[in-house]
Motif scaffolding. Sequence first.
Motif, PDB file in Angstrom:
ATOM      1  N   VAL A  12      13.510  20.889  39.058  1.00  0.00           N
ATOM      2  CA  VAL A  12      12.225  20.953  39.745  1.00  0.00           C
ATOM      3  C   VAL A  12      11.639  19.545  39.814  1.00  0.00           C
ATOM      4  N   LEU A  14       8.274  17.576  40.404  1.00  0.00           N
ATOM      5  CA  LEU A  14       6.821  17.678  40.470  1.00  0.00           C
ATOM      6  C   LEU A  14       6.211  16.288  40.564  1.00  0.00           C
ATOM      7  N   ARG A  16       4.068  14.002  41.798  1.00  0.00           N
ATOM      8  CA  ARG A  16       2.849  14.011  42.604  1.00  0.00           C
ATOM      9  C   ARG A  16       1.869  12.968  42.098  1.00  0.00           C
ATOM     10  N   VAL A  23      -2.902  17.397  41.574  1.00  0.00           N
ATOM     11  CA  VAL A  23      -1.568  17.991  41.516  1.00  0.00           C
ATOM     12  C   VAL A  23      -1.293  18.894  42.710  1.00  0.00           C
ATOM     13  N   VAL A  26       0.960  22.381  43.159  1.00  0.00           N
ATOM     14  CA  VAL A  26       1.669  22.510  41.880  1.00  0.00           C
ATOM     15  C   VAL A  26       0.763  23.156  40.824  1.00  0.00           C
ATOM     16  N   ARG A  31       3.590  29.437  40.892  1.00  0.00           N
ATOM     17  CA  ARG A  31       4.708  28.561  41.269  1.00  0.00           C
ATOM     18  C   ARG A  31       5.437  28.082  40.016  1.00  0.00           C
ATOM     19  N   ALA A  32       4.671  27.723  38.985  1.00  0.00           N
ATOM     20  CA  ALA A  32       5.285  27.301  37.720  1.00  0.00           C
ATOM     21  C   ALA A  32       6.095  28.442  37.120  1.00  0.00           C
ATOM     22  N   ILE A  45      12.740  19.437  34.609  1.00  0.00           N
ATOM     23  CA  ILE A  45      11.529  19.222  35.392  1.00  0.00           C
ATOM     24  C   ILE A  45      11.213  17.735  35.375  1.00  0.00           C
ATOM     25  N   GLY A  47       8.450  14.905  36.573  1.00  0.00           N
ATOM     26  CA  GLY A  47       7.065  14.807  36.993  1.00  0.00           C
ATOM     27  C   GLY A  47       6.347  13.706  36.247  1.00  0.00           C
ATOM     28  N   LEU A  52       0.194  15.571  35.763  1.00  0.00           N
ATOM     29  CA  LEU A  52       0.307  16.984  35.438  1.00  0.00           C
ATOM     30  C   LEU A  52      -0.663  17.413  34.342  1.00  0.00           C
ATOM     31  N   TRP A  59      -0.074  23.182  33.225  1.00  0.00           N
ATOM     32  CA  TRP A  59       0.784  22.040  32.947  1.00  0.00           C
ATOM     33  C   TRP A  59       0.429  21.305  31.669  1.00  0.00           C
TER      34      TRP A  59
END
Length: 130
Positions: A12, A14, A16, A23, A26, A31-32, A45, A47, A52, A59
């Motif tokens: 994944v 993430l 961002r 975020v 996300v 979605r998580a 993951i 990110g 996050l 998160w």
Amino acid sequence: AFQGCEKDVIIVSLVRANRRGDVGFVADWRRANVAMTRAKRGLVIFGDPNTLAREESTWAPWLRWVRDNGLVLGQMPQLPEPPPGGPKPVGLAAEAQGRWTGTATSSSVGPATGEFLNWNEGEDAWGEDE
């Protein structure tokens, strides 16, 4: 989209990172949930933890769990402390408290009592005799 589809390994992204710390989509706990529950053997993951961690309900708690269990590759920045009383509930925990998140029918969401509903036989969803 892996809605209902399991794979051996899920990766994944993430990523961002932005100046606002936003975020975006996300932040949606659903979605998580989909991303994290579709891996049979491994979940990776990627990110920006600084970004996050600004999302307090999903998160930030997950990042603290990852850190506490030694599951981080690289440096983990200082994470914010949990808010007083813990993070806001999400998912079924929020719905049980009457905080509608749009994932259950209204008949399964009781009043905002802070307790889970009593589903004893002979009682309806509100704990009253049928």
